[in-house]
Scaffold this motif. Sequence first.
Motif, PDB file in Angstrom:
ATOM      1  N   ALA A 268       0.838  -1.197   0.000  1.00 46.85           N
ATOM      2  CA  ALA A 268       0.000   0.000   0.000  1.00 46.85           C
ATOM      3  C   ALA A 268       0.870   1.244   0.000  1.00 46.85           C
ATOM      4  N   LYS A 269       0.293   2.331  -0.451  1.00 39.01           N
ATOM      5  CA  LYS A 269       0.968   3.634  -0.363  1.00 39.01           C
ATOM      6  C   LYS A 269       0.833   4.138   1.070  1.00 39.01           C
ATOM      7  N   VAL A 270       1.754   4.957   1.481  1.00 39.81           N
ATOM      8  CA  VAL A 270       1.735   5.514   2.828  1.00 39.81           C
ATOM      9  C   VAL A 270       0.531   6.446   2.973  1.00 39.81           C
ATOM     10  N   SER A 271      -0.106   6.374   4.122  1.00 40.65           N
ATOM     11  CA  SER A 271      -1.279   7.202   4.399  1.00 40.65           C
ATOM     12  C   SER A 271      -0.886   8.677   4.495  1.00 40.65           C
ATOM     13  N   SER A 272      -1.788   9.549   4.037  1.00 41.48           N
ATOM     14  CA  SER A 272      -1.503  10.982   4.075  1.00 41.48           C
ATOM     15  C   SER A 272      -2.376  11.729   5.083  1.00 41.48           C
ATOM     16  N   GLU A 273      -3.379  11.064   5.642  1.00 43.15           N
ATOM     17  CA  GLU A 273      -4.232  11.735   6.625  1.00 43.15           C
ATOM     18  C   GLU A 273      -4.538  10.789   7.781  1.00 43.15           C
ATOM     19  N   VAL A 274      -4.745  11.391   8.960  1.00 42.25           N
ATOM     20  CA  VAL A 274      -5.012  10.620  10.180  1.00 42.25           C
ATOM     21  C   VAL A 274      -6.295  11.143  10.805  1.00 42.25           C
ATOM     22  N   ASP A 275      -7.148  10.205  11.238  1.00 46.73           N
ATOM     23  CA  ASP A 275      -8.373  10.569  11.954  1.00 46.73           C
ATOM     24  C   ASP A 275      -8.042  10.562  13.450  1.00 46.73           C
ATOM     25  N   LEU A 276      -7.836  11.733  14.021  1.00 46.03           N
ATOM     26  CA  LEU A 276      -7.428  11.851  15.421  1.00 46.03           C
ATOM     27  C   LEU A 276      -8.575  11.616  16.402  1.00 46.03           C
ATOM     28  N   ASN A 277      -9.801  11.565  15.902  1.00 45.81           N
ATOM     29  CA  ASN A 277     -10.975  11.454  16.767  1.00 45.81           C
ATOM     30  C   ASN A 277     -11.474  10.032  16.933  1.00 45.81           C
ATOM     31  N   ARG A 278     -10.723   9.081  16.449  1.00 48.18           N
ATOM     32  CA  ARG A 278     -11.238   7.716  16.438  1.00 48.18           C
ATOM     33  C   ARG A 278     -10.135   6.729  16.767  1.00 48.18           C
ATOM     34  N   LEU A 279     -10.488   5.618  17.432  1.00 52.96           N
ATOM     35  CA  LEU A 279      -9.542   4.550  17.734  1.00 52.96           C
ATOM     36  C   LEU A 279     -10.130   3.217  17.289  1.00 52.96           C
ATOM     37  N   VAL A 280      -9.257   2.363  16.787  1.00 53.53           N
ATOM     38  CA  VAL A 280      -9.652   1.013  16.364  1.00 53.53           C
ATOM     39  C   VAL A 280      -8.667   0.024  16.990  1.00 53.53           C
ATOM     40  N   ASP A 281      -9.178  -1.030  17.591  1.00 51.13           N
ATOM     41  CA  ASP A 281      -8.325  -2.090  18.141  1.00 51.13           C
ATOM     42  C   ASP A 281      -8.033  -3.103  17.048  1.00 51.13           C
ATOM     43  N   VAL A 282      -6.755  -3.414  16.855  1.00 50.53           N
ATOM     44  CA  VAL A 282      -6.348  -4.409  15.864  1.00 50.53           C
ATOM     45  C   VAL A 282      -5.663  -5.547  16.615  1.00 50.53           C
ATOM     46  N   GLY A 283      -6.241  -6.741  16.514  1.00 52.43           N
ATOM     47  CA  GLY A 283      -5.667  -7.919  17.154  1.00 52.43           C
ATOM     48  C   GLY A 283      -4.890  -8.739  16.145  1.00 52.43           C
ATOM     49  N   PHE A 284      -3.902  -9.486  16.620  1.00 57.37           N
ATOM     50  CA  PHE A 284      -3.059 -10.297  15.752  1.00 57.37           C
ATOM     51  C   PHE A 284      -3.009 -11.728  16.262  1.00 57.37           C
ATOM     52  N   LEU A 285      -3.170 -12.670  15.333  1.00 60.26           N
ATOM     53  CA  LEU A 285      -3.097 -14.095  15.647  1.00 60.26           C
ATOM     54  C   LEU A 285      -2.159 -14.766  14.650  1.00 60.26           C
ATOM     55  N   THR A 286      -1.488 -15.815  15.082  1.00 60.73           N
ATOM     56  CA  THR A 286      -0.685 -16.633  14.172  1.00 60.73           C
ATOM     57  C   THR A 286      -1.042 -18.087  14.392  1.00 60.73           C
ATOM     58  N   HIS A 287      -1.046 -18.835  13.310  1.00 57.00           N
ATOM     59  CA  HIS A 287      -1.353 -20.260  13.368  1.00 57.00           C
ATOM     60  C   HIS A 287      -0.433 -20.978  12.385  1.00 57.00           C
ATOM     61  N   VAL A 288       0.263 -21.988  12.855  1.00 62.65           N
ATOM     62  CA  VAL A 288       1.140 -22.769  11.987  1.00 62.65           C
ATOM     63  C   VAL A 288       0.351 -23.968  11.481  1.00 62.65           C
ATOM     64  N   GLN A 289       0.294 -24.119  10.164  1.00 66.49           N
ATOM     65  CA  GLN A 289      -0.525 -25.143   9.509  1.00 66.49           C
ATOM     66  C   GLN A 289       0.184 -26.487   9.426  1.00 66.49           C
ATOM     67  N   ASN A 290      -0.559 -27.545   9.668  1.00 64.63           N
ATOM     68  CA  ASN A 290      -0.136 -28.935   9.431  1.00 64.63           C
ATOM     69  C   ASN A 290       1.244 -29.275   9.974  1.00 64.63           C
ATOM     70  N   GLU A 291       1.465 -28.959  11.220  1.00 59.92           N
ATOM     71  CA  GLU A 291       2.710 -29.330  11.886  1.00 59.92           C
ATOM     72  C   GLU A 291       3.961 -28.818  11.168  1.00 59.92           C
ATOM     73  N   ALA A 292       3.858 -27.684  10.524  1.00 57.54           N
ATOM     74  CA  ALA A 292       5.043 -27.059   9.918  1.00 57.54           C
ATOM     75  C   ALA A 292       6.030 -26.768  11.047  1.00 57.54           C
ATOM     76  N   PRO A 293       7.328 -26.902  10.779  1.00 56.03           N
ATOM     77  CA  PRO A 293       8.330 -26.782  11.855  1.00 56.03           C
ATOM     78  C   PRO A 293       8.695 -25.328  12.186  1.00 56.03           C
ATOM     79  N   PHE A 294       7.674 -24.492  12.368  1.00 56.99           N
ATOM     80  CA  PHE A 294       7.912 -23.094  12.672  1.00 56.99           C
ATOM     81  C   PHE A 294       7.181 -22.710  13.946  1.00 56.99           C
TER      82      PHE A 294
END
Length: 172
Positions: free
Chosen positions: A47-73
């Motif tokens: 993506a291109k870098v954002s040029s504007e910010v909404d200072l009046n709003r907040l959004v929670d972003v959660g992160f999950l990771t899952h390793v598929q089929n016993e991959a060695p990671f």
Amino acid sequence: MSKHTKLFKKLVIASVGMFAFAFALVPLYNVFCDITGLNGKPSLERAKVSSEVDLNRLVDVGFLTHVQNEAPFEVTVDQAVVTVKPGEMNQVMFSAHNLSNESRTMQAVPSISPGLAAQYMHKVECFCFTQQILQPGERVDLTLLFYIDTEIAEDIEELTLSYTVFDIVTAK
């Protein structure tokens, strides 16, 4: 024409029809998801870098990771949840560890929930853009640089970015 010949023709037609339907199902599903925005598949383009910010709003972003089929990671995220302002650039660090005694190539495939939020998640830098080759026992830091679009719907206050990690090939 015998009763069995008619039945055979009907069965052949039904079988061909089912095969054609199954063959067309994936493209039809992709079209449906593109039209409705319900797919949860984020863009895999930088993506291109954002040029504007909404200072009046907040959004929670959660992160999950899952390793598929016993991959060695083992893939972990430094922060499970970050609170961001739409339009603001954010960096989250992940760590990947090759648990095997062989060189391995991993690929992270992202998805976003709720699916309608996928079009508002913009990744400027992401380890999901390329395959990662890890040497035996190697541990690497991986960067995600992203922002949430300022046009995100007001009723979306939280979203989850989930990575499924696959063992692609053994690197030689």
